[in-house]
Design a protein around this motif. Structure first.
Motif, PDB file in Angstrom:
ATOM      1  N   UNK A  12     167.267 140.125  49.269  1.00  0.00           N
ATOM      2  CA  UNK A  12     168.077 139.251  48.173  1.00  0.00           C
ATOM      3  C   UNK A  12     167.038 138.605  47.079  1.00  0.00           C
ATOM      4  N   UNK A  13     165.628 138.276  47.552  1.00  0.00           N
ATOM      5  CA  UNK A  13     164.811 137.641  46.570  1.00  0.00           C
ATOM      6  C   UNK A  13     164.222 138.678  45.901  1.00  0.00           C
ATOM      7  N   UNK A  14     164.270 140.166  46.010  1.00  0.00           N
ATOM      8  CA  UNK A  14     163.696 141.051  45.580  1.00  0.00           C
ATOM      9  C   UNK A  14     164.571 141.920  44.596  1.00  0.00           C
ATOM     10  N   UNK A  15     166.026 141.493  44.903  1.00  0.00           N
ATOM     11  CA  UNK A  15     167.040 141.982  44.121  1.00  0.00           C
ATOM     12  C   UNK A  15     167.132 143.427  44.483  1.00  0.00           C
ATOM     13  N   UNK A  16     167.169 143.706  45.845  1.00  0.00           N
ATOM     14  CA  UNK A  16     167.418 145.097  45.990  1.00  0.00           C
ATOM     15  C   UNK A  16     168.407 145.205  47.497  1.00  0.00           C
ATOM     16  N   UNK A  17     169.351 146.125  47.322  1.00  0.00           N
ATOM     17  CA  UNK A  17     170.225 146.215  48.833  1.00  0.00           C
ATOM     18  C   UNK A  17     169.815 146.503  49.792  1.00  0.00           C
ATOM     19  N   UNK A  18     170.165 146.273  51.038  1.00  0.00           N
ATOM     20  CA  UNK A  18     169.720 146.698  52.212  1.00  0.00           C
ATOM     21  C   UNK A  18     169.778 148.329  52.321  1.00  0.00           C
ATOM     22  N   UNK A  43     156.810 146.949  64.123  1.00  0.00           N
ATOM     23  CA  UNK A  43     155.614 146.560  63.060  1.00  0.00           C
ATOM     24  C   UNK A  43     155.521 147.404  61.989  1.00  0.00           C
ATOM     25  N   UNK A  44     155.263 148.660  62.350  1.00  0.00           N
ATOM     26  CA  UNK A  44     155.127 149.779  61.411  1.00  0.00           C
ATOM     27  C   UNK A  44     156.334 149.665  60.309  1.00  0.00           C
ATOM     28  N   UNK A  45     157.443 149.687  60.807  1.00  0.00           N
ATOM     29  CA  UNK A  45     158.555 149.412  59.614  1.00  0.00           C
ATOM     30  C   UNK A  45     158.405 148.297  59.021  1.00  0.00           C
ATOM     31  N   UNK A  46     158.124 147.210  59.483  1.00  0.00           N
ATOM     32  CA  UNK A  46     157.755 145.838  58.568  1.00  0.00           C
ATOM     33  C   UNK A  46     156.702 146.203  57.326  1.00  0.00           C
ATOM     34  N   UNK A  47     155.812 147.237  57.939  1.00  0.00           N
ATOM     35  CA  UNK A  47     154.703 147.376  56.933  1.00  0.00           C
ATOM     36  C   UNK A  47     155.089 148.435  55.945  1.00  0.00           C
ATOM     37  N   UNK A  48     156.071 149.359  56.345  1.00  0.00           N
ATOM     38  CA  UNK A  48     156.534 150.172  55.419  1.00  0.00           C
ATOM     39  C   UNK A  48     157.525 149.471  54.476  1.00  0.00           C
ATOM     40  N   UNK A  49     157.948 148.548  54.839  1.00  0.00           N
ATOM     41  CA  UNK A  49     158.818 147.640  53.774  1.00  0.00           C
ATOM     42  C   UNK A  49     158.178 146.852  52.974  1.00  0.00           C
ATOM     43  N   UNK A  50     157.010 146.214  53.482  1.00  0.00           N
ATOM     44  CA  UNK A  50     156.076 145.597  52.394  1.00  0.00           C
ATOM     45  C   UNK A  50     155.651 146.804  51.329  1.00  0.00           C
ATOM     46  N   UNK A  51     155.145 147.867  52.034  1.00  0.00           N
ATOM     47  CA  UNK A  51     154.683 148.593  50.876  1.00  0.00           C
ATOM     48  C   UNK A  51     155.549 149.056  49.852  1.00  0.00           C
ATOM     49  N   UNK A  52     156.906 149.694  50.137  1.00  0.00           N
ATOM     50  CA  UNK A  52     157.745 150.088  49.094  1.00  0.00           C
ATOM     51  C   UNK A  52     158.252 148.770  48.123  1.00  0.00           C
ATOM     52  N   UNK A  53     158.025 147.663  48.772  1.00  0.00           N
ATOM     53  CA  UNK A  53     158.258 146.509  47.755  1.00  0.00           C
ATOM     54  C   UNK A  53     157.287 145.754  47.255  1.00  0.00           C
ATOM     55  N   UNK A  54     156.218 146.370  47.467  1.00  0.00           N
ATOM     56  CA  UNK A  54     154.576 145.791  46.763  1.00  0.00           C
ATOM     57  C   UNK A  54     154.741 144.406  47.192  1.00  0.00           C
TER      58      UNK A  54
END
Length: 74
Positions: A12-18, A43-54
């Motif tokens: 929501x805050x990054x203005x991107x759909x799930x 945890x690896x998926x959370x890290x991937x999410x962080x990476x793709x959303x900077x």
């Protein structure tokens, strides 16, 4: 707040759909939604999410004396 809630709020805050987030991390929306419902996002998926959303993602333990043991994204 659950992991699922955190991810939905982040989208929501990054203005991107799930669905778009799922595509960026290489998962189908159907599969990732099942993980959100079960609370099994790794945890690896959370890290991937962080990476793709900077964004930065941190996971940590805080000892009684204030020292921290943490893993964080780049």
């Amino acid at each position: 707040m659950t992991t699922s809630d955190m991810i939905r709020e982040l989208c929501e805050k990054m203005d991107i759909s799930l669905a778009e987030l799922c595509r960026r991390i290489g998962q189908t929306p159907q599969n990732f939604n099942k993980k959100l419902k079960r609370g099994t996002v790794s945890f690896e998926e959370m890290m991937a999410i962080a990476e793709v959303l900077s964004v930065r993602y941190e996971q940590r333990f805080v000892l009684p004396d204030g020292r921290e043991i943490k893993i964080k994204s780049k």
